[in-house]
Design a protein around this motif. Structure first.
Motif, PDB file in Angstrom:
ATOM      1  N   TYR A  90      38.358  36.880  45.190  1.00 57.81           N
ATOM      2  CA  TYR A  90      38.307  38.106  44.392  1.00 57.81           C
ATOM      3  C   TYR A  90      36.899  38.273  43.814  1.00 57.81           C
ATOM      4  N   THR A 109      39.093  42.454  42.074  1.00 56.07           N
ATOM      5  CA  THR A 109      39.428  43.088  43.369  1.00 56.07           C
ATOM      6  C   THR A 109      39.519  42.021  44.448  1.00 56.07           C
ATOM      7  N   GLY A 135      38.409  45.396  50.236  1.00 57.88           N
ATOM      8  CA  GLY A 135      37.817  45.871  48.973  1.00 57.88           C
ATOM      9  C   GLY A 135      36.323  46.083  49.061  1.00 57.88           C
ATOM     10  N   ARG A 138      34.406  48.409  46.438  1.00 52.22           N
ATOM     11  CA  ARG A 138      34.233  47.784  45.129  1.00 52.22           C
ATOM     12  C   ARG A 138      33.195  46.659  45.198  1.00 52.22           C
TER      13      ARG A 138
END
Lengths: 176, 183
Positions: A90, A109, A135, A138
């Motif tokens: 993440y 994310t 992702g 992001r």
């Protein structure tokens, strides 16, 4: 029309074109930064603060980053687990200097979603990572800021049985 | 892509048939090297394409062109091998050239500039942008026969992006055949 006039028209067309596209079109370039990641690893939990703001290319162009072309990672992993390990990663906003986190923030994310790592010594290449990272929008937003937090989790690790020997984040960006 | 190539060919055929007496029409092919400028994620590659030449005045020539290029796999960055392929570049453009008059034997310097749609795509990074771009350059044409030119050109390509651009120097050699010349 004389040759001189024709040349003048051609030169004018080029100048208008350059003005239309902006001078940034002329002076921009694409740069690659390779940043080493050294995880703080607990049992199945990894944390690292990526900071490329001190990189020469980044520092030189930090106020004129046009866009992030690509972001990928590379990992050298040694797993002595008896079975496959599932690895997740993440990213989140840079949290600054403070105590090491013990869990993944709810705002983070997911960028590696359930990557299966078999027992043994495994290399996940930059090229491979480009095909499974999620992702991305992001991730590119965070990369454009130059610093972000990186979290990882793995299943079945007692702290020594699933070791990321080395890691890199590879960033390609265009700037003026 | 196929439609564009067919349209390009048909246009040349129609123009050459209809107006060969008033204006000089030619078509040819070119190929060479494609050198990225300030792009650490690319290396030298190739370029080839087709080009029409439509001369309305003896020294003013309109040159519609289609170029296919590919940059090479990048070298190492700070000792690290990226291991990805270079990007592919496709452009559809029109140049205005001064010099290089069709059907004239001997050495003929040429200067040109133009615009086009440039598509840059990389299968590994999923980079995919199509935008307006510009090009310009210098060259030397050799009128080998009344219906055949040999040319060597150096072109600066500027493919604009969301912001900034991707640039390359393209050095090519080519042949152009002129319809109806020398008959």
């Amino acid at each position: 029309m004389s040759t001189a006039k024709i040349l003048l028209v051609l030169a004018s067309v080029m100048l208008i074109a350059i003005a239309f596209s902006g001078c940034k079109s002329i002076i921009s370039g694409t740069f690659v930064i390779v940043e080493n990641i050294e995880f703080t690893a607990g049992s199945g939990f990894y944390f690292y603060q990526v900071d490329i703001t001190d990189e020469e290319d980044w520092d030189e162009h930090k106020d004129d980053i046009d866009f992030i072309d690509a972001v990928g990672v590379e990992f050298y992993i040694t797993s002595t687990e008896a079975t496959d390990v599932t690895f997740n990663a993440y990213v989140d906003d840079y949290s600054g200097i403070g105590p090491l986190p013990a869990s993944i923030p709810s705002t983070a994310t997911l960028i590696i979603d359930g990557l299966t790592v078999p027992p043994g010594e495994i290399v996940i290449t930059y090229k491979e990572s480009l095909s499974f990272l999620t992702g991305i929008d992001r991730l590119k937003e965070l990369v454009k800021l130059g610093r972000f937090d990186y979290y990882g989790t793995s299943t079945g690790n007692d702290g020594n049985t699933f070791v990321i020997d080395s890691g890199k984040v590879i960033i390609t960006f265009s700037a003026s | 892509m196929k439609k564009a190539l067919i349209a390009f060919g048909l246009t040349l055929i129609v123009i050459s048939g209809a107006r060969a007496q008033e204006i000089k029409i030619g078509a040819g092919a070119f190929g060479g090297v494609n050198i990225p400028i300030v792009q650490q994620d690319q290396d030298m590659g190739t370029a080839f394409g087709i080009r029409g030449r439509i001369a309305f005045k003896p020294i003013i020539v309109i040159e519609p062109n289609i170029t296919f290029g590919k940059w090479g796999e990048p070298g190492d960055v700070d000792g690290y091998e990226l291991g990805i392929d270079g990007s592919k570049i496709t452009s559809f453009g029109v140049d205005v050239a001064v010099g290089g008059a069709p059907g004239v034997p001997g050495l003929k310097p040429i200067i040109f500039a133009g615009i086009g749609i440039y598509s840059i795509k990389n299968d590994d990074t999923d980079f995919d942008e199509s935008k307006l771009g510009f090009d310009g350059g210098l060259g030397l044409m050799i009128g080998a026969m009344s219906y055949l030119d040999i040319d060597i050109r150096g072109t600066l390509m500027i493919a604009t992006q969301e912001e900034g651009s991707k640039k390359a120097a393209i050095i090519t050699g080519g042949l152009t055949y002129y319809f109806g010349a020398g008959q």
